[in-house]
Enzyme design. Sequence first.
Site, PDB file in Angstrom:
ATOM      1  N   LYS A  96      42.293  33.464  44.271  1.00 39.12           N
ATOM      2  CA  LYS A  96      43.168  32.978  43.086  1.00 39.12           C
ATOM      3  C   LYS A  96      42.860  31.577  42.876  1.00 39.12           C
ATOM      4  CE  LYS A  96      45.791  36.878  41.717  1.00 39.12           C
ATOM      5  NZ  LYS A  96      45.681  37.932  42.689  1.00 39.12           N
ATOM      6  N   GLU A 118      51.390  33.104  33.972  1.00 43.37           N
ATOM      7  CA  GLU A 118      52.278  34.577  34.139  1.00 43.37           C
ATOM      8  C   GLU A 118      52.026  34.890  35.558  1.00 43.37           C
ATOM      9  OE1 GLU A 118      49.118  34.233  33.022  1.00 43.37           O
ATOM     10  OE2 GLU A 118      48.312  35.686  34.598  1.00 43.37           O
ATOM     11  N   SER A 389      38.895  40.105  49.188  1.00 44.80           N
ATOM     12  CA  SER A 389      39.676  39.019  48.167  1.00 44.80           C
ATOM     13  C   SER A 389      40.826  38.158  48.842  1.00 44.80           C
ATOM     14  CB  SER A 389      39.887  39.753  46.977  1.00 44.80           C
ATOM     15  OG  SER A 389      40.819  41.016  47.137  1.00 44.80           O
TER      16      SER A 389
HETATM   17  C1  LIG Z   1      45.190  39.242  42.448  1.00 42.50           C
HETATM   18  C2  LIG Z   1      44.534  39.851  43.709  1.00 42.50           C
HETATM   19  C3  LIG Z   1      43.649  40.787  43.161  1.00 42.50           C
HETATM   20  C4  LIG Z   1      43.183  41.447  41.786  1.00 42.50           C
HETATM   21  O1  LIG Z   1      42.934  40.393  40.883  1.00 42.50           O
HETATM   22  P1  LIG Z   1      41.602  40.203  40.306  1.00 42.50           P
HETATM   23  O2  LIG Z   1      41.474  39.236  39.163  1.00 42.50           O
HETATM   24  O3  LIG Z   1      41.070  41.720  39.930  1.00 42.50           O
HETATM   25  O4  LIG Z   1      40.624  39.726  41.267  1.00 42.50           O
HETATM   26  C5  LIG Z   1      42.919  41.143  44.008  1.00 42.50           C
HETATM   27  N1  LIG Z   1      42.852  40.987  45.546  1.00 42.50           N
HETATM   28  C6  LIG Z   1      43.908  39.961  45.763  1.00 42.50           C
HETATM   29  C7  LIG Z   1      43.931  39.541  47.165  1.00 42.50           C
HETATM   30  C8  LIG Z   1      44.588  39.396  44.824  1.00 42.50           C
HETATM   31  O5  LIG Z   1      45.615  38.514  45.246  1.00 42.50           O
END
Ligand SMILES: *Cc1c(COP(=O)(O)O)cnc(C)c1O
Length: 424
Positions: A96, A118, A389
């Site tokens: 993010k 948000e 992610s």
């Molecule tokens: C917020 C988040 C997501 C989901 O958000 P996307 O916009 O779909 O990437 C996925 N993995 C993690 C670790 C997150 O913090």
Amino acid sequence: MSLTLPTYPQPDGRGRFGRFGGRYVPETLIPALDELERAYAAAKVDPEYLNELDRLLRDFVGRPSGLYLAERLTAHAGGAKIYLKREDQNYTGAHKINNCLAQALLAKRMGKQRVVAETGAGQHGVASATAAALLGLDCVVYMGAEDIRRQELNVFRMKLLGAEVREVTSGTSTLKDATNEAIRDWVTNVRDTFYILGSVVGPHPYPAMVRDFQSVIGEEVKVQHQALEGRPVPDAIVACVGGGSNAIGIFAPFAYLPDGERPRLIGTEAAGEGVDSGRHAASVAGGRVGVLHGAMMYLLNDDEGQIVPPHSISAGLDYPGIGPEHCLYSETGVAEYVPVTDAQAMDALQLCTRLEGIIPALETAHALHHAVELARTMRPDQTIVVNLSGRGDKDVAEVMRLLSLPAAQSSAPGTLHARPEVQA
Ligand SMILES: *Cc1c(COP(=O)(O)O)cnc(C)c1O
């Protein structure tokens, strides 16, 4: 890293990817969106902006993140090589921050002293507050009352970073309501305020802009996969999908390759307790086309067009829609979207932790589950890249709670194992 942002195909003149996306917003928002579109178009070819973004991604975030061969996970699956793209190594622990820094830097370039955002679980709120602190901007984060109660620690983190957290009590007091309030604030205060949106959703130009900012992930993969495997393109890429920003960030650099050269692109949606249970967040598998937060997309709504509250074990996948570019990829077969349940994600989280020493986020665990299944069906000379992610530190307390529940009381009866079966 280069001094230009990559240029992938843009949405059409009305901001649409095929029939998805667009700008389904009140008249009053159009000037703000136009201003943002012009400012972004100028910034993405401005060496000063790009240099500064490049420096922050390198020295503040710690990019490039690693592309790591998960040897024990690969041996466990017994098929294709599984590589992990380590977005968990970024400062603040997930992808993010890539997007938040780029948007905050754009706000500054536009002369806006105040940013609003948000947040659901608080991850995007924390990343936005971090970027605002770094760049000396005032920051207001809208968060549902229900989420504030559940995410005490992240609320405090944002306050510590100097942000103001505003409680939202409309609707179901969750993410979609917080998003509405953030948009409302933006329209009211647009002269000095910038809206930092957290995923590839919302009205044009947000989905294309957030994609461009997150595409650093996939662009790095090309270079790293070339160095490790002697070719830039893996055979398959798997990523979890909430709104879809980490997935589009790793997909987009490969999605526009011609048929035959494109890797398999697979997004994993949160199937919660099962797509048929009604308690899930699988917008492709279990939703239909509608409008949410200014864009046409697949989403969870009922016969009256009302949003059905999504459910997932992972707060970050708990969004009732999926970004418009993903909707187009799905409709045209460029990418596939598969549902993964809460219980499967819990097992995959434990598997990755025990075999690799990496505690992934619960969101990420959805992608890991599918990657292991997929690897089994592929050859050892083939490769899968999983977008890792984020890291799981934020989820450890919740995982502890779930594992201590008797199976009969858990959200998915009998399917959560205290230990996954590990053969490797
Ligand atoms: C917020 C988040 C997501 C989901 O958000 P996307 O916009 O779909 O990437 C996925 N993995 C993690 C670790 C997150 O913090």
